[in-house]
Write a protein that holds these residues in place. Structure first.
Motif, PDB file in Angstrom:
ATOM      1  N   MET A   1       0.857  -1.180   0.000  1.00 41.00           N
ATOM      2  CA  MET A   1       0.000   0.000   0.000  1.00 41.00           C
ATOM      3  C   MET A   1       0.899   1.238   0.000  1.00 41.00           C
ATOM      4  SD  MET A   1      -3.443   1.200   1.330  1.00 41.00           S
ATOM      5  CE  MET A   1      -3.931   0.164   2.620  1.00 41.00           C
ATOM      6  N   THR A   2       0.575   2.150  -0.850  1.00 42.81           N
ATOM      7  CA  THR A   2       1.353   3.375  -0.986  1.00 42.81           C
ATOM      8  C   THR A   2       0.642   4.515  -0.290  1.00 42.81           C
ATOM      9  OG1 THR A   2       2.147   2.667  -3.132  1.00 42.81           O
ATOM     10  CG2 THR A   2       2.282   4.991  -2.678  1.00 42.81           C
ATOM     11  N   SER A   3       1.408   5.332   0.426  1.00 36.17           N
ATOM     12  CA  SER A   3       0.795   6.532   0.985  1.00 36.17           C
ATOM     13  C   SER A   3       0.747   7.585  -0.113  1.00 36.17           C
ATOM     14  CB  SER A   3       1.581   7.029   2.189  1.00 36.17           C
ATOM     15  OG  SER A   3       2.863   7.447   1.791  1.00 36.17           O
ATOM     16  N   ALA A   4      -0.278   8.375  -0.095  1.00 30.85           N
ATOM     17  CA  ALA A   4      -0.463   9.394  -1.122  1.00 30.85           C
ATOM     18  C   ALA A   4      -1.137  10.613  -0.502  1.00 30.85           C
ATOM     19  CB  ALA A   4      -1.313   8.844  -2.266  1.00 30.85           C
ATOM     20  N   ALA A   5      -0.903  11.748  -1.147  1.00 31.99           N
ATOM     21  CA  ALA A   5      -1.511  13.002  -0.695  1.00 31.99           C
ATOM     22  C   ALA A   5      -2.011  13.747  -1.913  1.00 31.99           C
ATOM     23  CB  ALA A   5      -0.482  13.838   0.062  1.00 31.99           C
ATOM     24  N   PHE A   6      -2.984  14.641  -1.682  1.00 31.89           N
ATOM     25  CA  PHE A   6      -3.487  15.447  -2.789  1.00 31.89           C
ATOM     26  C   PHE A   6      -3.642  16.893  -2.362  1.00 31.89           C
ATOM     27  CE2 PHE A   6      -7.554  14.797  -0.689  1.00 31.89           C
ATOM     28  CZ  PHE A   6      -8.292  15.930  -1.000  1.00 31.89           C
ATOM     29  N   HIS A   7      -3.689  17.719  -3.391  1.00 38.92           N
ATOM     30  CA  HIS A   7      -3.923  19.151  -3.210  1.00 38.92           C
ATOM     31  C   HIS A   7      -4.594  19.656  -4.480  1.00 38.92           C
ATOM     32  CE1 HIS A   7      -3.371  23.341  -2.186  1.00 38.92           C
ATOM     33  NE2 HIS A   7      -2.619  23.541  -3.258  1.00 38.92           N
ATOM     34  N   VAL A   8      -5.562  20.546  -4.337  1.00 41.31           N
ATOM     35  CA  VAL A   8      -6.179  21.206  -5.493  1.00 41.31           C
ATOM     36  C   VAL A   8      -5.557  22.589  -5.589  1.00 41.31           C
ATOM     37  CG1 VAL A   8      -8.319  22.033  -6.525  1.00 41.31           C
ATOM     38  CG2 VAL A   8      -8.312  19.873  -5.236  1.00 41.31           C
ATOM     39  N   HIS A   9      -4.965  22.878  -6.749  1.00 38.74           N
ATOM     40  CA  HIS A   9      -4.208  24.116  -6.938  1.00 38.74           C
ATOM     41  C   HIS A   9      -4.791  24.921  -8.104  1.00 38.74           C
ATOM     42  CE1 HIS A   9      -0.733  26.690  -6.500  1.00 38.74           C
ATOM     43  NE2 HIS A   9      -0.532  26.623  -7.805  1.00 38.74           N
ATOM     44  N   PRO A  10      -4.942  26.231  -7.936  1.00 35.85           N
ATOM     45  CA  PRO A  10      -5.480  27.046  -9.030  1.00 35.85           C
ATOM     46  C   PRO A  10      -4.435  27.282 -10.122  1.00 35.85           C
ATOM     47  CG  PRO A  10      -4.908  28.446  -7.177  1.00 35.85           C
ATOM     48  CD  PRO A  10      -4.680  27.026  -6.724  1.00 35.85           C
ATOM     49  N   THR A  11      -4.884  27.273 -11.369  1.00 36.99           N
ATOM     50  CA  THR A  11      -4.032  27.609 -12.514  1.00 36.99           C
ATOM     51  C   THR A  11      -4.872  28.421 -13.500  1.00 36.99           C
ATOM     52  OG1 THR A  11      -4.582  25.775 -14.014  1.00 36.99           O
ATOM     53  CG2 THR A  11      -2.913  25.332 -12.302  1.00 36.99           C
ATOM     54  N   PRO A  12      -4.253  29.016 -14.506  1.00 37.94           N
ATOM     55  CA  PRO A  12      -5.025  29.725 -15.530  1.00 37.94           C
ATOM     56  C   PRO A  12      -5.986  28.814 -16.309  1.00 37.94           C
ATOM     57  CG  PRO A  12      -2.739  30.424 -15.599  1.00 37.94           C
ATOM     58  CD  PRO A  12      -2.812  29.249 -14.656  1.00 37.94           C
ATOM     59  N   LEU A  13      -5.749  27.510 -16.294  1.00 36.74           N
ATOM     60  CA  LEU A  13      -6.649  26.569 -16.966  1.00 36.74           C
ATOM     61  C   LEU A  13      -7.803  26.148 -16.075  1.00 36.74           C
ATOM     62  CD1 LEU A  13      -4.069  24.203 -18.700  1.00 36.74           C
ATOM     63  CD2 LEU A  13      -5.338  26.114 -19.712  1.00 36.74           C
ATOM     64  N   GLY A  14      -7.758  26.542 -14.815  1.00 30.69           N
ATOM     65  CA  GLY A  14      -8.730  26.116 -13.823  1.00 30.69           C
ATOM     66  C   GLY A  14      -8.009  25.324 -12.755  1.00 30.69           C
ATOM     67  N   PRO A  15      -8.739  24.855 -11.757  1.00 29.11           N
ATOM     68  CA  PRO A  15      -8.087  24.102 -10.683  1.00 29.11           C
ATOM     69  C   PRO A  15      -7.525  22.781 -11.198  1.00 29.11           C
ATOM     70  CG  PRO A  15     -10.473  24.054 -10.435  1.00 29.11           C
ATOM     71  CD  PRO A  15     -10.178  24.972 -11.583  1.00 29.11           C
ATOM     72  N   VAL A  16      -6.378  22.382 -10.631  1.00 31.16           N
ATOM     73  CA  VAL A  16      -5.797  21.090 -10.962  1.00 31.16           C
ATOM     74  C   VAL A  16      -5.700  20.256  -9.695  1.00 31.16           C
ATOM     75  CG1 VAL A  16      -4.506  21.894 -12.985  1.00 31.16           C
ATOM     76  CG2 VAL A  16      -3.398  21.895 -10.754  1.00 31.16           C
ATOM     77  N   LEU A  17      -5.964  18.973  -9.854  1.00 30.47           N
ATOM     78  CA  LEU A  17      -5.810  18.023  -8.769  1.00 30.47           C
ATOM     79  C   LEU A  17      -4.410  17.442  -8.873  1.00 30.47           C
ATOM     80  CD1 LEU A  17      -6.940  16.247  -6.430  1.00 30.47           C
ATOM     81  CD2 LEU A  17      -7.655  14.623  -8.216  1.00 30.47           C
ATOM     82  N   LEU A  18      -3.599  17.665  -7.858  1.00 31.57           N
ATOM     83  CA  LEU A  18      -2.249  17.121  -7.783  1.00 31.57           C
ATOM     84  C   LEU A  18      -2.272  15.959  -6.800  1.00 31.57           C
ATOM     85  CD1 LEU A  18      -0.371  20.519  -7.307  1.00 31.57           C
ATOM     86  CD2 LEU A  18      -0.731  19.275  -9.462  1.00 31.57           C
ATOM     87  N   VAL A  19      -1.782  14.811  -7.226  1.00 35.12           N
ATOM     88  CA  VAL A  19      -1.686  13.654  -6.339  1.00 35.12           C
ATOM     89  C   VAL A  19      -0.232  13.198  -6.337  1.00 35.12           C
ATOM     90  CG1 VAL A  19      -2.485  11.321  -5.803  1.00 35.12           C
ATOM     91  CG2 VAL A  19      -4.067  12.969  -6.839  1.00 35.12           C
ATOM     92  N   VAL A  20       0.337  13.101  -5.155  1.00 38.71           N
ATOM     93  CA  VAL A  20       1.734  12.691  -5.003  1.00 38.71           C
ATOM     94  C   VAL A  20       1.826  11.452  -4.120  1.00 38.71           C
ATOM     95  CG1 VAL A  20       2.676  15.002  -5.346  1.00 38.71           C
ATOM     96  CG2 VAL A  20       2.096  14.269  -3.058  1.00 38.71           C
ATOM     97  N   THR A  21       2.836  10.659  -4.412  1.00 37.98           N
ATOM     98  CA  THR A  21       3.145   9.487  -3.597  1.00 37.98           C
ATOM     99  C   THR A  21       4.582   9.633  -3.108  1.00 37.98           C
ATOM    100  OG1 THR A  21       4.076   8.148  -5.382  1.00 37.98           O
ATOM    101  CG2 THR A  21       1.670   8.057  -5.089  1.00 37.98           C
ATOM    102  N   ASP A  22       5.047   8.638  -2.411  1.00 40.43           N
ATOM    103  CA  ASP A  22       6.432   8.663  -1.956  1.00 40.43           C
ATOM    104  C   ASP A  22       7.417   8.612  -3.126  1.00 40.43           C
ATOM    105  OD1 ASP A  22       5.555   6.103  -2.537  1.00 40.43           O
ATOM    106  OD2 ASP A  22       6.668   5.143  -0.924  1.00 40.43           O
ATOM    107  N   ARG A  23       6.951   8.243  -4.321  1.00 43.06           N
ATOM    108  CA  ARG A  23       7.808   8.185  -5.510  1.00 43.06           C
ATOM    109  C   ARG A  23       7.798   9.491  -6.310  1.00 43.06           C
ATOM    110  NH1 ARG A  23       6.016   2.459  -8.215  1.00 43.06           N
ATOM    111  NH2 ARG A  23       6.114   1.206  -6.329  1.00 43.06           N
TER     112      ARG A  23
END
Length: 179
Positions: A1-23
């Motif tokens: 099982m991998t730990s993961a985190a997310f953040h929604v970030h504003p951009t000129p294209l609209g909000p983006v969902l960023l998902v990161v893992t330990d990799r």
């Protein structure tokens, strides 16, 4: 099982969902609405539910902001490629080699990925990239130079190509002024 985190970030294209893992960055999705559906798709693919954590995505957000401001022409981020395999990964890695402000055809990317006849598969790979913008699928165009659909968002592709063209032109003019 991998730990993961997310953040929604504003951009000129609209909000983006960023998902990161330990990799590294595993998903960057330009959202059409609330992030719930996109987060659920990534959670199912990763087999873990990412926790909201802006700090985990801070460097990615900072590099995106600099890219959209025209001060960054290359991303320096670890990517977690676990959501793509085989030729799709080969094609997307070849896409990453297209220089900022330039384009390549689907056929040229197929050749670079080691499968000269696979231009349609390159199109499918670009349409399904889990890491848009950072993996610059927007730089891949049709053989006649037309931009194509870009996952049904040709206006996003046009915006990104215009941004890069404008920045590259300005940098070239600055370089010529100093010569």
């Amino acid at each position: 099982m991998t730990s993961a985190a997310f953040h929604v970030h504003p951009t000129p294209l609209g909000p983006v969902l960023l998902v990161v893992t330990d990799r590294g960055l595993v998903s960057l999705d330009v959202l059409d609405g609330p992030h719930d559906d996109a987060l659920e798709r990534v959670s199912l693919a990763l087999r873990t539910v990412p926790e909201q954590d802006a700090a985990a995505a801070a460097e990615i957000a900072a590099q995106l902001d600099a890219y959209f401001a025209g001060t960054r022409t290359r991303f320096d981020l670890p990517l977690d490629w676990r959501l793509v395999q085989g030729f799709v990964r080969d094609a997307l890695e070849a896409v990453c080699e297209i220089p900022y402000g330039e384009t390549a055809s689907y056929g040229e990317v197929a050749i670079a990925a080691g499968s000269p006849g696979a231009h349609r598969a390159v199109g499918s790979a670009c349409a399904r990239t889990p890491v848009s913008i950072i993996v610059p699928a927007h730089r891949v165009v049709r053989s006649d130079g037309s931009i194509g659909e870009y996952g049904g968002r040709p206006e996003h592709k046009r915006f990104l190509l215009d941004l890069e063209s404008r920045v590259a032109r300005a940098r070239a003019e600055e370089g010529n002024a100093g010569a």
